[in-house]
Scaffold this active site. Structure first.
Site, PDB file in Angstrom:
ATOM      1  N   GLY A   6      -7.954   8.403   6.587  1.00 33.73           N
ATOM      2  CA  GLY A   6      -8.038   8.689   8.231  1.00 33.73           C
ATOM      3  C   GLY A   6      -9.428   8.739   8.618  1.00 33.73           C
ATOM      4  O   GLY A   6     -10.743   8.461   8.028  1.00 33.73           O
ATOM      5  N   ARG A  63      -4.873 -11.637  26.009  1.00 32.86           N
ATOM      6  CA  ARG A  63      -5.886 -12.445  25.199  1.00 32.86           C
ATOM      7  C   ARG A  63      -7.220 -11.667  25.535  1.00 32.86           C
ATOM      8  O   ARG A  63      -8.243 -12.222  24.482  1.00 32.86           O
ATOM      9  CB  ARG A  63      -5.870 -13.749  25.541  1.00 32.86           C
ATOM     10  CG  ARG A  63      -4.351 -14.398  25.280  1.00 32.86           C
ATOM     11  CD  ARG A  63      -4.104 -15.714  25.715  1.00 32.86           C
ATOM     12  NE  ARG A  63      -4.052 -15.650  27.173  1.00 32.86           N
ATOM     13  CZ  ARG A  63      -3.648 -16.658  27.794  1.00 32.86           C
ATOM     14  NH1 ARG A  63      -3.306 -17.904  27.310  1.00 32.86           N
ATOM     15  NH2 ARG A  63      -3.614 -16.670  29.252  1.00 32.86           N
ATOM     16  N   ASN A  96     -10.071   0.425  -0.574  1.00 26.91           N
ATOM     17  CA  ASN A  96      -9.091   0.132   0.726  1.00 26.91           C
ATOM     18  C   ASN A  96      -9.883   0.470   2.006  1.00 26.91           C
ATOM     19  O   ASN A  96     -10.498   1.635   2.068  1.00 26.91           O
ATOM     20  CB  ASN A  96      -7.958   1.291   0.487  1.00 26.91           C
ATOM     21  CG  ASN A  96      -7.030   0.691  -0.629  1.00 26.91           C
ATOM     22  OD1 ASN A  96      -7.333  -0.291  -1.340  1.00 26.91           O
ATOM     23  ND2 ASN A  96      -5.657   1.374  -0.696  1.00 26.91           N
ATOM     24  N   ASP A 107       0.986  -1.166  -0.279  1.00 23.81           N
ATOM     25  CA  ASP A 107      -0.044  -0.072  -0.060  1.00 23.81           C
ATOM     26  C   ASP A 107       0.805   1.465   0.079  1.00 23.81           C
ATOM     27  O   ASP A 107       1.845   1.406   0.976  1.00 23.81           O
ATOM     28  CB  ASP A 107      -1.022  -0.095   1.375  1.00 23.81           C
ATOM     29  CG  ASP A 107      -2.039   1.061   1.269  1.00 23.81           C
ATOM     30  OD1 ASP A 107      -2.246   1.314   0.099  1.00 23.81           O
ATOM     31  OD2 ASP A 107      -2.567   1.383   2.542  1.00 23.81           O
ATOM     32  N   HIS A 108       0.625   2.197  -1.061  1.00 20.80           N
ATOM     33  CA  HIS A 108       1.364   3.395  -1.030  1.00 20.80           C
ATOM     34  C   HIS A 108       2.971   3.164  -0.978  1.00 20.80           C
ATOM     35  O   HIS A 108       3.763   3.839  -0.264  1.00 20.80           O
ATOM     36  CB  HIS A 108       1.207   4.490   0.077  1.00 20.80           C
ATOM     37  CG  HIS A 108      -0.317   4.939   0.023  1.00 20.80           C
ATOM     38  ND1 HIS A 108      -0.555   5.901  -1.015  1.00 20.80           N
ATOM     39  CD2 HIS A 108      -1.412   4.571   0.589  1.00 20.80           C
ATOM     40  CE1 HIS A 108      -1.987   6.115  -0.682  1.00 20.80           C
ATOM     41  NE2 HIS A 108      -2.431   5.366   0.060  1.00 20.80           N
ATOM     42  N   HIS A 161      -9.258   4.522  -2.538  1.00 20.48           N
ATOM     43  CA  HIS A 161      -8.762   4.868  -1.278  1.00 20.48           C
ATOM     44  C   HIS A 161      -9.526   5.908  -0.203  1.00 20.48           C
ATOM     45  O   HIS A 161     -10.535   6.290  -0.565  1.00 20.48           O
ATOM     46  CB  HIS A 161      -7.348   5.442  -1.351  1.00 20.48           C
ATOM     47  CG  HIS A 161      -6.163   4.485  -1.652  1.00 20.48           C
ATOM     48  ND1 HIS A 161      -4.832   4.372  -1.328  1.00 20.48           N
ATOM     49  CD2 HIS A 161      -6.089   4.164  -3.218  1.00 20.48           C
ATOM     50  CE1 HIS A 161      -4.346   3.510  -2.083  1.00 20.48           C
ATOM     51  NE2 HIS A 161      -5.062   3.361  -2.976  1.00 20.48           N
ATOM     52  N   GLY A 162      -8.983   5.649   0.952  1.00 18.51           N
ATOM     53  CA  GLY A 162      -9.792   6.517   2.082  1.00 18.51           C
ATOM     54  C   GLY A 162     -11.210   6.197   2.001  1.00 18.51           C
ATOM     55  O   GLY A 162     -12.103   7.164   2.136  1.00 18.51           O
ATOM     56  N   SER A 190     -12.830   4.360   4.475  1.00 21.58           N
ATOM     57  CA  SER A 190     -13.463   3.503   5.564  1.00 21.58           C
ATOM     58  C   SER A 190     -14.847   4.797   6.015  1.00 21.58           C
ATOM     59  O   SER A 190     -14.634   5.798   5.392  1.00 21.58           O
ATOM     60  CB  SER A 190     -12.450   3.649   6.787  1.00 21.58           C
ATOM     61  OG  SER A 190     -11.512   2.655   6.736  1.00 21.58           O
TER      62      SER A 190
HETATM   63 ZN   LIG Z   1      -4.356   5.078   0.608  1.00 19.26          ZN
END
Ligand SMILES: [Zn+2]
Length: 316
Positions: free
Chosen positions: A185, A285, A258, A83-84, A215-216, A218
């Site tokens: 982010g 755990r 991504n 990635d990148h 990308h980006g 989320s």
């Molecule tokens: Zn990215």
């Protein structure tokens, strides 16, 4: 062995209107959570490693963890992707380390220099049967050391469709990360973003059959944002890309999506919850385990959004 390149996956995703989830891995629990999800959902998978992940965990540990995942899941096609990558040297190192796909991100450079570096990586990688993703245009936000334009300005730096055609012809890259209004982010936007579907559509029309990458992407899921903020965290303004927009783009020319921030937030949220509810607990755990479980559930949900659940066999 189900370790594979990304070519077939992206081809099938394009043809059948879905996107492959590309998830970032930094340690064992994150990888196990992702793998458990794709195994249950029978989905193709791209595991990606950034330079930051390599520096944190070392390539030997990451590859050993990934190798176990590959061996234990022969029915799931798994690609390992850089990635990148920031330079030819970085990309060469990952190709030499056995990655099946690399990204060269020279998008901050002038167009001609981006073409030159990307072309150099393509020549080296293709000679070794490795796929290359390049980037054109500028995303917002910050991803590790990958800085972008300010979140307010993302709409000013979208990928230019004319340039995209010229770039792909000159570099012969296998896929292209485009700036279409997303941002890296957890603090992507101040208000709900509008993705530039017209840009995706136009590039898709001009480059028929060619896979694009988002990308980006989320979403900053409310469930995890609430857990983090309720249990001592401080991310009140976090905001991502709505999942409805991701789902719509996945049906278009976007073939790889991504996701990193949502993984980080799932793990962090569960750890915070355990720490808050059981302050005497000190067995790792007991908090990493629930974090791993949360990642699994979150990834299963994402695979539905992307439409790649059940698509493992056609991508082999
Ligand atoms: Zn990215």
């Amino acid at each position: 062995m189900a370790l594979t390149g990304t070519k077939k996956m992206l081809e099938m995703a394009y043809k059948n209107g879905y996107a492959i989830g590309a998830f970032n891995v930094n340690n064992m629990e994150i990888t196990q959570g992702i793998i458990a999800a794709v195994a249950e959902e029978k989905a193709p998978l791209i595991l990606q490693v950034s330079r930051g992940a390599r520096a944190y965990a070392s390539i030997g540990y990451l590859k050993a963890i990934i190798n176990v995942a590959v061996e234990e899941n022969p029915e799931i096609p798994i690609a390992i992707h850089l990635d990148h990558g920031d330079s030819f040297e970085t990309c060469k190192q990952f190709v030499d380390d056995g990655f099946t796909s690399v990204m060269i991100d020279a998008s901050k450079q002038a167009f001609d220099e981006n073409v030159r570096v990307s072309r150099e990586v393509v020549e080296y990688a293709h000679a070794r049967d490795v796929c290359v993703e390049a980037e054109l245009g500028q995303l917002g936000g910050i991803e590790e050391d990958v800085g972008g334009v300010s979140a307010d300005d993302v709409s000013k730096y979208l990928t230019d469709p004319d340039q995209a055609v010229e770039f792909v012809e000159k570099t012969r890259c296998d896929s292209l990360a485009v700036a279409c209004g997303t941002s890296h982010g957890a603090f992507k936007f101040k208000s709900e973003p509008k993705l530039a579907f017209d840009v995706i559509e136009e590039i898709g029309r001009r480059l028929p059959g060619f896979p694009l990458v988002m990308h980006g992407s989320s979403s900053v899921l409310q469930e995890f944002k609430d857990l983090i903020n309720n249990y001592g965290g401080d991310m009140p303004d976090a905001m991502g890309v709505p999942e409805s927009a991701i789902a719509r783009a996945s049906k278009m020319a976007i073939c790889k999506v991504n996701i990193d921030t949502d993984l980080r937030m799932a793990l962090t949220a569960k750890i915070r919850e355990v720490f808050a509810k059981e302050p005497a607990e000190f067995d790792p755990r007991k908090y990493l385990g629930p974090g791993r479980e949360a990642i699994k559930d979150m990834v299963k949900h994402k695979l539905q959004i992307l439409g790649c659940a059940g698509k493992a066999s056609e991508c082999m």
